[in-house]
Structure formats: C-alpha cells, structure tokens
Write a protein that holds these residues in place. Structure first.
Motif, PDB file in Angstrom:
ATOM      1  N   GLY A  75     -62.743 -67.798 -35.705  1.00 16.44           N
ATOM      2  CA  GLY A  75     -62.352 -66.688 -36.124  1.00 16.44           C
ATOM      3  C   GLY A  75     -61.266 -65.899 -35.255  1.00 16.44           C
ATOM      4  O   GLY A  75     -61.604 -66.107 -33.934  1.00 16.44           O
ATOM      5  N   THR A  76     -60.256 -65.081 -35.755  1.00 21.30           N
ATOM      6  CA  THR A  76     -59.637 -64.498 -34.725  1.00 21.30           C
ATOM      7  C   THR A  76     -59.619 -62.962 -35.000  1.00 21.30           C
ATOM      8  O   THR A  76     -60.236 -62.383 -34.540  1.00 21.30           O
ATOM      9  CB  THR A  76     -58.076 -65.057 -34.939  1.00 21.30           C
ATOM     10  OG1 THR A  76     -57.779 -65.005 -36.476  1.00 21.30           O
ATOM     11  CG2 THR A  76     -58.162 -66.541 -34.530  1.00 21.30           C
ATOM     12  N   ALA A  77     -58.850 -62.328 -35.962  1.00 20.89           N
ATOM     13  CA  ALA A  77     -58.664 -61.058 -36.209  1.00 20.89           C
ATOM     14  C   ALA A  77     -58.139 -60.743 -37.752  1.00 20.89           C
ATOM     15  O   ALA A  77     -58.001 -61.550 -38.482  1.00 20.89           O
ATOM     16  CB  ALA A  77     -57.844 -60.296 -35.474  1.00 20.89           C
TER      17      ALA A  77
ATOM     18  N   MET B  34     -42.030 -64.257 -30.128  1.00 16.55           N
ATOM     19  CA  MET B  34     -43.058 -64.229 -29.020  1.00 16.55           C
ATOM     20  C   MET B  34     -43.398 -65.342 -28.349  1.00 16.55           C
ATOM     21  O   MET B  34     -43.716 -65.683 -27.233  1.00 16.55           O
ATOM     22  CB  MET B  34     -44.373 -63.379 -29.424  1.00 16.55           C
ATOM     23  CG  MET B  34     -44.366 -62.067 -30.063  1.00 16.55           C
ATOM     24  SD  MET B  34     -45.919 -61.186 -30.717  1.00 16.55           S
ATOM     25  CE  MET B  34     -46.379 -61.061 -28.909  1.00 16.55           C
ATOM     26  N   GLY B  35     -43.108 -66.610 -29.239  1.00 18.10           N
ATOM     27  CA  GLY B  35     -43.396 -68.017 -29.087  1.00 18.10           C
ATOM     28  C   GLY B  35     -45.039 -68.174 -28.568  1.00 18.10           C
ATOM     29  O   GLY B  35     -45.740 -67.517 -28.940  1.00 18.10           O
ATOM     30  N   GLY B  36     -45.226 -69.063 -27.939  1.00 18.93           N
ATOM     31  CA  GLY B  36     -46.513 -69.651 -27.790  1.00 18.93           C
ATOM     32  C   GLY B  36     -47.177 -68.967 -26.445  1.00 18.93           C
ATOM     33  O   GLY B  36     -46.342 -68.196 -25.872  1.00 18.93           O
TER      34      GLY B  36
ATOM     35  N   GLN C 151     -51.248 -58.456 -27.755  1.00 22.80           N
ATOM     36  CA  GLN C 151     -52.594 -58.255 -27.393  1.00 22.80           C
ATOM     37  C   GLN C 151     -53.600 -59.367 -27.761  1.00 22.80           C
ATOM     38  O   GLN C 151     -54.440 -59.909 -27.026  1.00 22.80           O
ATOM     39  CB  GLN C 151     -53.286 -56.865 -27.990  1.00 22.80           C
ATOM     40  CG  GLN C 151     -52.642 -55.782 -27.280  1.00 22.80           C
ATOM     41  CD  GLN C 151     -52.777 -55.566 -25.685  1.00 22.80           C
ATOM     42  OE1 GLN C 151     -53.690 -56.159 -25.303  1.00 22.80           O
ATOM     43  NE2 GLN C 151     -51.905 -54.940 -25.389  1.00 22.80           N
ATOM     44  N   LEU C 152     -53.382 -60.024 -28.992  1.00 25.51           N
ATOM     45  CA  LEU C 152     -54.378 -60.987 -29.513  1.00 25.51           C
ATOM     46  C   LEU C 152     -54.124 -62.208 -28.716  1.00 25.51           C
ATOM     47  O   LEU C 152     -54.828 -63.021 -28.279  1.00 25.51           O
ATOM     48  CB  LEU C 152     -54.274 -61.406 -31.039  1.00 25.51           C
ATOM     49  CG  LEU C 152     -55.098 -62.325 -31.529  1.00 25.51           C
ATOM     50  CD1 LEU C 152     -56.483 -61.463 -31.541  1.00 25.51           C
ATOM     51  CD2 LEU C 152     -54.732 -62.540 -33.194  1.00 25.51           C
ATOM     52  N   GLN C 153     -52.592 -62.561 -28.639  1.00 30.06           N
ATOM     53  CA  GLN C 153     -52.284 -63.761 -28.051  1.00 30.06           C
ATOM     54  C   GLN C 153     -52.568 -63.749 -26.240  1.00 30.06           C
ATOM     55  O   GLN C 153     -52.964 -64.754 -25.991  1.00 30.06           O
ATOM     56  CB  GLN C 153     -50.736 -63.710 -28.044  1.00 30.06           C
ATOM     57  CG  GLN C 153     -50.349 -65.080 -27.588  1.00 30.06           C
ATOM     58  CD  GLN C 153     -48.977 -65.607 -28.017  1.00 30.06           C
ATOM     59  OE1 GLN C 153     -48.184 -64.524 -28.307  1.00 30.06           O
ATOM     60  NE2 GLN C 153     -48.290 -66.624 -28.255  1.00 30.06           N
ATOM     61  N   SER C 154     -52.556 -62.420 -25.854  1.00 32.43           N
ATOM     62  CA  SER C 154     -53.309 -62.560 -24.481  1.00 32.43           C
ATOM     63  C   SER C 154     -54.680 -62.769 -24.431  1.00 32.43           C
ATOM     64  O   SER C 154     -55.127 -63.246 -23.490  1.00 32.43           O
ATOM     65  CB  SER C 154     -52.987 -60.984 -23.796  1.00 32.43           C
ATOM     66  OG  SER C 154     -53.478 -60.602 -22.761  1.00 32.43           O
ATOM     67  N   LEU C 155     -55.430 -62.417 -25.237  1.00 33.77           N
ATOM     68  CA  LEU C 155     -56.958 -62.529 -25.249  1.00 33.77           C
ATOM     69  C   LEU C 155     -57.322 -64.305 -25.681  1.00 33.77           C
ATOM     70  O   LEU C 155     -57.881 -64.828 -25.234  1.00 33.77           O
ATOM     71  CB  LEU C 155     -57.554 -61.609 -26.474  1.00 33.77           C
ATOM     72  CG  LEU C 155     -59.221 -62.032 -26.560  1.00 33.77           C
ATOM     73  CD1 LEU C 155     -59.748 -61.310 -25.430  1.00 33.77           C
ATOM     74  CD2 LEU C 155     -59.463 -61.172 -27.873  1.00 33.77           C
ATOM     75  N   LEU C 156     -56.850 -64.899 -26.801  1.00 30.96           N
ATOM     76  CA  LEU C 156     -56.747 -65.981 -27.173  1.00 30.96           C
ATOM     77  C   LEU C 156     -55.987 -67.182 -26.985  1.00 30.96           C
ATOM     78  O   LEU C 156     -56.387 -68.250 -26.999  1.00 30.96           O
ATOM     79  CB  LEU C 156     -57.032 -66.133 -28.764  1.00 30.96           C
ATOM     80  CG  LEU C 156     -58.012 -64.904 -29.291  1.00 30.96           C
ATOM     81  CD1 LEU C 156     -58.027 -64.931 -30.837  1.00 30.96           C
ATOM     82  CD2 LEU C 156     -59.442 -65.326 -29.098  1.00 30.96           C
ATOM     83  N   ALA C 157     -54.738 -67.013 -26.334  1.00 31.55           N
ATOM     84  CA  ALA C 157     -54.087 -67.796 -25.995  1.00 31.55           C
ATOM     85  C   ALA C 157     -53.653 -69.070 -27.010  1.00 31.55           C
ATOM     86  O   ALA C 157     -53.193 -68.589 -28.039  1.00 31.55           O
ATOM     87  CB  ALA C 157     -54.443 -68.464 -24.613  1.00 31.55           C
ATOM     88  N   GLU C 158     -54.119 -70.310 -26.529  1.00 31.53           N
ATOM     89  CA  GLU C 158     -53.624 -71.424 -27.606  1.00 31.53           C
ATOM     90  C   GLU C 158     -54.731 -71.212 -28.755  1.00 31.53           C
ATOM     91  O   GLU C 158     -54.322 -72.053 -29.750  1.00 31.53           O
ATOM     92  CB  GLU C 158     -53.959 -72.485 -26.857  1.00 31.53           C
ATOM     93  CG  GLU C 158     -55.242 -73.119 -26.412  1.00 31.53           C
ATOM     94  CD  GLU C 158     -55.481 -72.615 -25.156  1.00 31.53           C
ATOM     95  OE1 GLU C 158     -56.818 -72.916 -24.768  1.00 31.53           O
ATOM     96  OE2 GLU C 158     -54.969 -71.743 -24.352  1.00 31.53           O
ATOM     97  N   ARG C 159     -55.531 -70.383 -28.781  1.00 35.29           N
ATOM     98  CA  ARG C 159     -56.425 -70.243 -29.933  1.00 35.29           C
ATOM     99  C   ARG C 159     -56.246 -69.267 -31.023  1.00 35.29           C
ATOM    100  O   ARG C 159     -56.768 -69.132 -31.859  1.00 35.29           O
ATOM    101  CB  ARG C 159     -57.953 -70.163 -29.621  1.00 35.29           C
ATOM    102  CG  ARG C 159     -58.390 -71.518 -28.573  1.00 35.29           C
ATOM    103  CD  ARG C 159     -59.899 -71.149 -28.304  1.00 35.29           C
ATOM    104  NE  ARG C 159     -60.923 -70.896 -29.462  1.00 35.29           N
ATOM    105  CZ  ARG C 159     -61.439 -71.868 -30.027  1.00 35.29           C
ATOM    106  NH1 ARG C 159     -61.174 -73.051 -29.634  1.00 35.29           N
ATOM    107  NH2 ARG C 159     -61.911 -71.619 -30.989  1.00 35.29           N
TER     108      ARG C 159
ATOM    109  N   GLU D  62     -46.960 -54.068 -35.281  1.00 37.76           N
ATOM    110  CA  GLU D  62     -47.348 -55.321 -35.654  1.00 37.76           C
ATOM    111  C   GLU D  62     -47.273 -56.026 -34.330  1.00 37.76           C
ATOM    112  O   GLU D  62     -48.113 -56.938 -33.603  1.00 37.76           O
ATOM    113  CB  GLU D  62     -46.825 -55.918 -36.604  1.00 37.76           C
ATOM    114  CG  GLU D  62     -47.459 -57.287 -37.417  1.00 37.76           C
ATOM    115  CD  GLU D  62     -46.877 -57.610 -38.640  1.00 37.76           C
ATOM    116  OE1 GLU D  62     -47.519 -57.847 -39.672  1.00 37.76           O
ATOM    117  OE2 GLU D  62     -45.589 -57.620 -38.663  1.00 37.76           O
ATOM    118  N   ALA D  63     -46.153 -55.957 -33.638  1.00 33.06           N
ATOM    119  CA  ALA D  63     -45.739 -56.806 -32.405  1.00 33.06           C
ATOM    120  C   ALA D  63     -46.834 -56.647 -31.351  1.00 33.06           C
ATOM    121  O   ALA D  63     -47.197 -57.703 -30.760  1.00 33.06           O
ATOM    122  CB  ALA D  63     -44.264 -56.590 -32.215  1.00 33.06           C
ATOM    123  N   GLU D  64     -47.268 -55.436 -31.096  1.00 36.08           N
ATOM    124  CA  GLU D  64     -48.111 -55.119 -30.173  1.00 36.08           C
ATOM    125  C   GLU D  64     -49.290 -55.875 -30.304  1.00 36.08           C
ATOM    126  O   GLU D  64     -50.113 -56.323 -29.360  1.00 36.08           O
ATOM    127  CB  GLU D  64     -48.322 -53.723 -29.970  1.00 36.08           C
ATOM    128  CG  GLU D  64     -49.362 -53.234 -29.023  1.00 36.08           C
ATOM    129  CD  GLU D  64     -48.981 -53.633 -27.469  1.00 36.08           C
ATOM    130  OE1 GLU D  64     -49.693 -53.701 -26.625  1.00 36.08           O
ATOM    131  OE2 GLU D  64     -47.778 -54.149 -27.189  1.00 36.08           O
TER     132      GLU D  64
END
Length: 445
Positions: free
Chosen positions: A215-217, A262-264, A234-242, A228-230
C-alpha cells in the motif's frame, strides 16, 4: 528493483481456545437438537457430509478454503449460561426436557472430522467434509460450516481465476473496503493469498496470517498538497524505492511526466481509472523516453479476470494489477450450492441405517464417502473402501474431539493450491462412482 511487498516474520496465529458463540446458527438446528434429545437420539451417531451440489456460476471447479475456521469452531463450541437462558425463553423450547439444558451446559464436540485439505481443487458433486459425531453434535454446526467454508472457497476460487488471467503478473487483493464486513475483508485476503495473489492491502491480514502487504497512497494524499509534484516528492521521501505514484488524480499523462522529472527511486506508478489500454501505453512511452524503463505500471479500478485477460491480449504494458470489489465479493459468482446432509446414522441399537434425500433436483447419495483422486479422473466411493494408486482426499483432522495434528501453515496451503492449479483444471474432469457406492444407493430406491 526492490519488492513492492512487505512481509515481516511469521504469521501471528489468532487466539485459540476461546468459546465459540453457539447461537451463531439457524434456530432450526437448535430446535432439532432439543427434539433429538426429547426422542432419546442424542447418543445416536450421525455422519454428515458437506458437498458441492452445484458449482458457482462461470466456474468449472472451486479451490477449497476456510477449513481453519471450521476446525476452530468445532473444537471450541460452547453454550454460555446467558445463551442457554435466552434459549429457554423462546417458545420453541417450552416443551424441551429439563435435561436438555444440562446437556447444552456441558456441550463439547466429541466427533470425528475428515476433510479435503485447504488449497485442493474440487469439482461439482464432490464432498469437502465428513463429520461423524453424536447426532446433536453433528447437527448444530451445519450453518456455521456452510458459511465459513463457502465464503473463503468462493474467494480463493475467484483469486485463482484472476491470477491465471494475469499470466504471471502480480495481483494484489485490494477488496476490504468493498467486502461485506471488515472481518470478511480479512478472510478474503487470506483466501486470495491461497488462490495465488501476491499480497493484500489489508494490514490485519498481514499481521494475523503472515501475508505480504502492499500500500502506498490514495487520491486524498495527492489532493492534500498544494501541488501534485509536492505530494509525489513527499511520498518518495517516505517510501524511496517502494514508491508507487498514483497518476490519475488530475491528468494521468501530466502526472507521468512529473514522475519522470523527479526520477528515482521508485517502484513505479499506478493508474486507477480511464482507458487502461491506451493510458498504459502512453505512460509506458513517457517513462521509457525518460530512461525509466525499470519503472513498473500497476492498474487498479473495477478489474476482474475478464478485463485483465482482454487488456493483456491487446498488449497493454501493465506489470501488476490491484483487484478489489470483484475479488473480495466474488462478484460474478457470490454464492455456491453447497449442502450439509445426513448420509448415515447408527441408532442406539448399533444398527447402521443409510440415509438420502430423493426429491427431484436435490437428491443426495447415501453413505459416508471417500474421494479418490487419479491423474485423469476422480472416484467417489464409500469411506471404508480402498483404491490403489489414488490419493484419498478426505483426510483426518479431528478424532474423538481432538485435533489429530497441527493445521498446516498458510504457505503450505498456498503451495498445495499452486500445484493443483499448475495444470489448469478442466471443465471435462470426470467423477466416477465406485460399484459399492452405486450398489448401496440402488438398493435404497
């Protein structure tokens, strides 16, 4: 690339040994129990069989699940004092003998249970469970057993179809919010795991049964931020590669472009609405053009096996599917013609009498049975028959009210199901009757 699924340690088993609510049954089961007692039949031994009379719609077979709850129910079935007091106040029991209430106060299941293991493929007309017990002990569980095994069997069977349609791509069970109750969602997640799903969104199912969770968001996450970009950052900061970025809150293709800017790290993206075929192609092109060829695409939203098969046949570049409503409710086939019938009875005189229902369209076969599985067909015989070279499918789980062995772990059940489904079960699968079973039933006509 990191796995999308989380699975921590071993399954935490649910609490065992607590009394089960004996009133969770149809009233007529208890009315018959009182009648059996009044007639002096409480010591007679009955054999009851749970059988698949008719398969659900659109099904050639079912995948058995739900035995864990059935066994737990039987081993812990009790009548509490307040439950007995309630029954005594019902008009159906005004003429019940006084000894009946003492009988209920001391009630325990002391019988035998033979059942097909969870994760087994079963066809129309085949038995799933045989209970041999004192008549009242075998009668009262009918309602609960039909309910718990039917539900999980329906969901496991649906999951098997969806996973088969996905052709090796991951399918995640997303259905708790659409399930008929929250607890049904937990049980549906378990059954879906047996049927081959790669994981579930239900956290309690992960905790209770050791199932992989994912589960993500949701759209609310995206909408809670000014841009949307923000929300993606924020989600990428929390979950990284997941990270799985949800693309369709506003404009799916614009969101895909934002992801590439934003990339990986991230696992991939999810599309939850729209034309999945066209959108998945366009999103794949956007990701690949940015060099993000490893980013995966998940589709979710009102999917079932038919839609998934059509998408893949059309060449949709989708890597995983989230399936909710149709899976957690077995939407196209929400019921199954399962029955629980008395097939033989040993009276107080120790004479065995075979029983069968003879009404048109609902007839049953007398005699406690065993199902023998050969590579090319199944043989339905009497329970005390032997058949060389075949696997006897109904196996002992409870003898004399005691569990014969610990129930298998869920992963072993899932493995059994995978083996049974490795060659997709045929609609032409044939069940033969043994000569002894035929002779017995012909003699009763």
């Amino acid at each position: 690339m990191a796995s999308l699924f989380a699975r921590v340690g071993q399954a935490v088993p649910p609490a065992q040994g607590f009394p089960m609510n004996a009133l969770l049954t149809d009233l007529y089961e208890l009315t018959m129990a009182a009648g059996y007692y009044a007639a002096g039949k409480q010591t007679e031994i009955g054999s009851f069989e749970f059988t698949i009379r008719r398969l659900p719609r659109n099904r050639d077979f079912v995948l058995v699940a739900g035995l864990h709850r059935a066994i737990d129910y039987l081993l812990n079935l009790r009548f509490e004092p307040d439950e007995i007091a309630y029954l005594r106040g019902l008009p159906n029991f005004r003429n019940a003998p006084a000894g009946f209430w003492d009988y209920l106060a001391d009630f325990r299941f002391t019988g035998d249970v033979f059942a097909v293991p969870e994760g087994t493929v079963i066809y129309e007309g085949q038995p799933v469970m045989n209970i041999r017990a004192p008549l009242i002990e075998g009668q009262i569980p009918e309602t609960y057993l039909l309910s718990c095994i039917t539900f999980e069997t329906l969901i496991a069977s649906k999951a098997a179809r969806v996973v088969h349609a996905a052709q090796g791509r991951d399918v995640v069970e997303f259905g708790t919010r659409r399930a008929h109750t929250p607890e049904a969602g937990v049980l549906a997640a378990r059954a879906a795991w047996i049927g081959g799903c790669a994981g579930t969104s239900n956290t309690l199912a992960g905790f209770r049964y050791g199932i992989s969770v994912m589960g993500t968001a949701a759209h609310s996450w995206v909408m809670s931020f000014a841009s949307e970009a923000e929300s993606f950052r924020q989600l990428q900061s929390l979950l990284a590669e997941r990270t799985v970025q949800l693309l369709d809150t506003y404009d799916t293709l614009d969101a895909a472009r934002t992801v590439t800017q934003m990339g990986g790290p991230l696992w991939g993206v999810r599309i939850d609405s729209g034309d999945f075929l066209e959108l998945s192609r366009q999103v794949r092109a956007i990701l690949d053009a940015a060099g993000m060829t490893g980013a995966k695409i998940m589709a979710s939203g009102d999917l079932d096996e038919t839609k998934i098969a059509a998408l893949l046949e059309a060449g949709a570049p989708i890597d995983a599917f989230g399936v909710g409503t149709e899976l957690a409710t077995s939407g196209d086939a929400p019921s199954m013609g399962a029955i629980y019938k008395l097939v033989e009875i040993e009276g107080n005189d120790h004479k065995l009498r075979f029983t069968a229902k003879r009404s048109p369209d609902k007839h049953t076969l007398a005699g406690a049975k065993q199902l023998f599985r050969y590579p090319e067909y199944d043989l339905l015989g009497l329970h005390d028959e032997c058949s060389g070279g075949a696997e006897a499918m109904l196996k002992p789980y409870v003898i004399g009210g005691n569990l014969t062995h610990p129930l298998p772990p869920l992963d072993a059940i899932r493995k059994r199901a995978k083996a049974g489904l490795s060659k997709w079960p045929s609609a032409k699968h044939h069940t033969k009757l043994s000569l002894a079973l035929q002779d017995l039933n012909e003699s009763l006509l």
